[in-house]
Scaffold this motif. Structure first.
Motif, mmCIF file in Angstrom:
data_model
loop_
_atom_site.group_PDB
_atom_site.id
_atom_site.type_symbol
_atom_site.label_atom_id
_atom_site.label_comp_id
_atom_site.label_asym_id
_atom_site.label_seq_id
_atom_site.Cartn_x
_atom_site.Cartn_y
_atom_site.Cartn_z
ATOM 1 N N UNK A 288 0.826 -1.207 0.000
ATOM 2 C CA UNK A 288 0.000 0.000 0.000
ATOM 3 C C UNK A 288 0.860 1.256 0.000
ATOM 4 N N UNK A 289 1.894 1.257 0.822
ATOM 5 C CA UNK A 289 2.802 2.402 0.873
ATOM 6 C C UNK A 289 3.531 2.569 -0.461
ATOM 7 N N UNK A 290 3.899 1.451 -1.067
ATOM 8 C CA UNK A 290 4.597 1.478 -2.348
ATOM 9 C C UNK A 290 3.711 2.100 -3.424
ATOM 10 N N UNK A 291 2.430 1.722 -3.452
ATOM 11 C CA UNK A 291 1.507 2.257 -4.450
ATOM 12 C C UNK A 291 1.313 3.754 -4.263
ATOM 13 N N UNK A 292 1.163 4.168 -3.019
ATOM 14 C CA UNK A 292 0.981 5.589 -2.742
ATOM 15 C C UNK A 292 2.224 6.394 -3.111
ATOM 16 N N UNK A 293 3.356 5.842 -2.746
ATOM 17 C CA UNK A 293 4.607 6.565 -2.978
ATOM 18 C C UNK A 293 4.871 6.748 -4.460
ATOM 19 N N UNK A 294 4.479 5.761 -5.256
ATOM 20 C CA UNK A 294 4.780 5.809 -6.686
ATOM 21 C C UNK A 294 3.584 6.244 -7.536
ATOM 22 N N UNK A 295 2.457 6.588 -6.871
ATOM 23 C CA UNK A 295 1.275 7.092 -7.575
ATOM 24 C C UNK A 295 0.962 6.258 -8.813
ATOM 25 N N UNK A 296 0.613 5.000 -8.571
ATOM 26 C CA UNK A 296 0.562 4.031 -9.662
ATOM 27 C C UNK A 296 -0.825 3.870 -10.284
ATOM 28 N N UNK A 297 -1.476 4.967 -10.587
ATOM 29 C CA UNK A 297 -2.695 4.942 -11.381
ATOM 30 C C UNK A 297 -3.780 4.039 -10.834
ATOM 31 N N UNK A 298 -4.159 3.035 -11.637
ATOM 32 C CA UNK A 298 -5.259 2.132 -11.286
ATOM 33 C C UNK A 298 -5.029 1.467 -9.930
ATOM 34 N N UNK A 333 -10.806 -9.768 10.786
ATOM 35 C CA UNK A 333 -11.389 -9.403 9.488
ATOM 36 C C UNK A 333 -10.663 -8.225 8.861
ATOM 37 N N UNK A 334 -10.020 -7.402 9.684
ATOM 38 C CA UNK A 334 -9.287 -6.268 9.151
ATOM 39 C C UNK A 334 -8.082 -6.659 8.326
ATOM 40 N N UNK A 335 -7.668 -7.920 8.407
ATOM 41 C CA UNK A 335 -6.528 -8.386 7.611
ATOM 42 C C UNK A 335 -6.914 -8.695 6.172
ATOM 43 N N UNK A 336 -8.194 -8.994 5.940
ATOM 44 C CA UNK A 336 -8.607 -9.501 4.629
ATOM 45 C C UNK A 336 -8.328 -8.489 3.519
ATOM 46 N N UNK A 337 -8.611 -7.225 3.767
ATOM 47 C CA UNK A 337 -8.410 -6.224 2.737
ATOM 48 C C UNK A 337 -6.964 -6.071 2.295
ATOM 49 N N UNK A 338 -6.034 -6.486 3.152
ATOM 50 C CA UNK A 338 -4.626 -6.358 2.794
ATOM 51 C C UNK A 338 -4.124 -7.537 1.954
ATOM 52 N N UNK A 339 -4.921 -8.599 1.863
ATOM 53 C CA UNK A 339 -4.486 -9.774 1.107
ATOM 54 C C UNK A 339 -4.368 -9.487 -0.399
ATOM 55 N N UNK A 340 -5.396 -8.895 -1.042
ATOM 56 C CA UNK A 340 -5.223 -8.576 -2.466
ATOM 57 C C UNK A 340 -4.084 -7.585 -2.707
ATOM 58 N N UNK A 341 -3.924 -6.625 -1.796
ATOM 59 C CA UNK A 341 -2.809 -5.685 -1.938
ATOM 60 C C UNK A 341 -1.488 -6.443 -1.888
#
Length: 529
Positions: A288-298, A333-341
């Motif tokens: 998640x941090x990587x995506x934010x840092x690199x502003x990776x569109x979709x 349950x809060x862990x589930x959303x991080x699995x696809x990421x």
């Protein structure tokens, strides 16, 4: 389906994943791990844990709901044991199937949200690797099936807020079923609402959304109907967990005012997330941090959606930690959303020179292999369920031996007194374990609410186990019993004579005392002083 550009390797770089990126590979991965776990359940050493046995006990008396939980766990076990019989495999099979469903749902969300089957395969691997999800795949608790529903609902929600129609019905159904297992399932709704508000491309079809919400409410009805006729027992139980007034636990003034708060409670809650999520959770955060840092569109939109679905449950238990110590499984349950990421991040880790992602992914793979290896090693050693001196699993392996030694004591009591003995236990879990493990599956009485200010349980609601009722007491009057835990003075109040004995072979908790009671006088006529 075409691969999204963010999943492709740099020229000359390593291939993203060795597995061919096909749906067959995805299903094969999930099936292979599921078969390993099936072998462990079938031939491994674990006997039923206390909560598992108690849920099995519920399944013997189907109802709209139960004292502390919804009916989902009991209904699932009932269906399984109706087909396979009263075996540990039958009790745990729904948890195993739920794990496979959850892995597939997270994989499909990763494919649809981030693009590319490779991300889906990696997401399934992350789900199968996370310590928490490994545990609930081989133990039948309320968490495994609810997490599977949460994963399905998260997948359905992604399509629902993007204009899907039937996706709203799928979301409503998964919420309804998940709520029957664990009430935390309802927190997925505000998560999806937050995601819809943050997504500028969201397209909500209101009629279908309302129809989906109506379907979701079907899961509330049986629980509400049951509680309305049982003095809202479940509400009192939940308030008791929080230590507030109106709960089923005594509350002191200091506790009611929150004076007993310790900052360690909140730190424990955060620590639990990393402990039960393991490297997989760390990989999701790093991604998640990587995506934010690199502003990776979709990928930004997909990451935002996944985090939004996790936010309400994580925030809730963060707040709850200021009032009471939480248990490790509460925020699971809060862990589930991080699995696809994490699945998307794994592909990035193998395609880009990012050290943080690579380390987290490799640790995730190691955790998965370690878990699978441990299951195979334990299942393949040939050890008996009560003979594991070098492996710290005694609390879940000695039930067969304890049942045999308990039956021997019952036989001795019958020879000595000429009357058939019975079993009573302070803790509901021990009562349920013995009911399952004894050959005839007899009624065992859990009496925690009668001695020492303990909590009420389902045993206090069933007419045949509620010992404040004369009809439950009368068949037991004058008979001897094997008694587990409690104080000698308490047992003497309801028996003519009580003898303390050594802990029986197979007892996993030596601090629990064991007694023999002679001449039961009854609880109905002997209220607690």
């Amino acid at each position: 389906m075409t691969e999204h550009s963010s999943t492709l390797p740099a020229p000359g770089g390593p291939r993203p994943l060795r597995l061919p990126p096909t749906y067959a590979s995805l299903v094969g991965l999930i099936a292979a791990v599921t078969l390993v776990r099936l072998a462990f359940i079938a031939w491994g050493p674990l006997t039923l844990a206390e909560d598992e046995a108690h849920y099995w006990e519920w399944s013997r008396y189907l109802d709209w709901s139960y004292y502390s939980k919804g009916p989902g766990v009991a209904w699932a076990i009932w269906l399984s044991v109706s087909i396979l019989g009263d075996t540990e495999l039958a009790v745990r099979l729904p948890a195993l199937l739920a794990s496979a469903i959850g892995a597939y749902a997270c994989a499909r969300l990763a494919i649809d949200a981030f693009g590319g089957v490779r991300a889906g395969i990696a997401a399934a691997a992350v789900w199968l690797a996370a310590p928490a999800f490994q545990i609930v795949s081989v133990l039948m608790t309320i968490d495994g099936p609810m997490l599977a529903c949460w994963a399905l609902g998260t997948w359905a929600g992604w399509h629902a807020i993007r204009g899907g129609r039937t996706a709203w019905l799928a979301l409503g159904a998964t919420l309804a079923i998940g709520f029957l297992f664990k009430y935390t399932a309802v927190l997925l709704l505000p998560g999806i609402a937050i995601a819809a508000m943050l997504d500028r491309t969201a397209k909500i079809r209101t009629p279908w959304m309302l129809l989906g919400l109506a379907v979701a409410l079907l899961g509330v009805l049986p629980i509400a109907i049951w509680n309305a006729s049982h003095d809202w027992a479940t509400v009192r139980h939940l308030l008791g967990h929080l230590g507030v007034a109106g709960g089923d636990q005594p509350t002191t003034t200091a506790e009611a005012e929150g004076a007993s708060y310790s900052p360690l409670w909140t730190l424990e809650m955060i620590g639990y997330l990393f402990a039960i999520g393991g490297p997989a959770f760390a990989l999701g955060i790093t991604g998640a941090l990587h995506a934010r840092r690199n502003l990776m569109g979709r990928s930004i939109g997909a990451v935002t959606y996944c985090i939004a679905t996790a936010a309400p449950v994580l925030l809730l238990y963060f707040v709850v930690s200021f009032f009471t110590r939480i248990e490790a499984n509460w925020p699971m349950a809060g862990l589930v959303g991080f699995v696809p990421i994490a699945g998307w991040a794994a592909v990035r880790a193998l395609a880009r020179p990012d050290i943080g992602l690579k380390v987290a992914w490799r640790a995730t793979v190691f955790t998965a292999l370690l878990g699978i290896g441990a299951l195979l090693a334990i299942a393949g050693t040939g050890l008996t369920k009560s003979d594991l001196p070098l492996i710290p699993l005694q609390r879940a392996t000695g039930l067969d031996t304890l049942a045999e030694s308990t039956q021997a004591k019952l036989d001795e009591l019958e020879q000595e007194t000429g009357l058939a003995g019975f079993v009573m236990a302070i803790h509901y879990g021990r009562a349920s374990q013995l009911s399952f493990a004894l050959d005839t599956h007899p009624t065992v009485f859990g009496v925690s609410s009668h001695f020492g200010g303990g909590r009420r349980t389902q045993y206090d609601l069933w007419p045949h186990t509620d010992l404040t009722r004369p009809e439950a007491n009368e068949p037991l009057l004058g008979r001897p019993a094997v008694l587990f835990d409690g104080a000698l003075a308490d047992w003497r109040r309801v028996f003519d004579r009580v003898v303390e004995i050594e802990s029986l072979p197979g007892e996993s908790k030596p601090h629990r005392q064991t007694f023999l009671g002679y001449g039961f006088r009854g609880l109905a006529n002997n209220p607690e002083p």
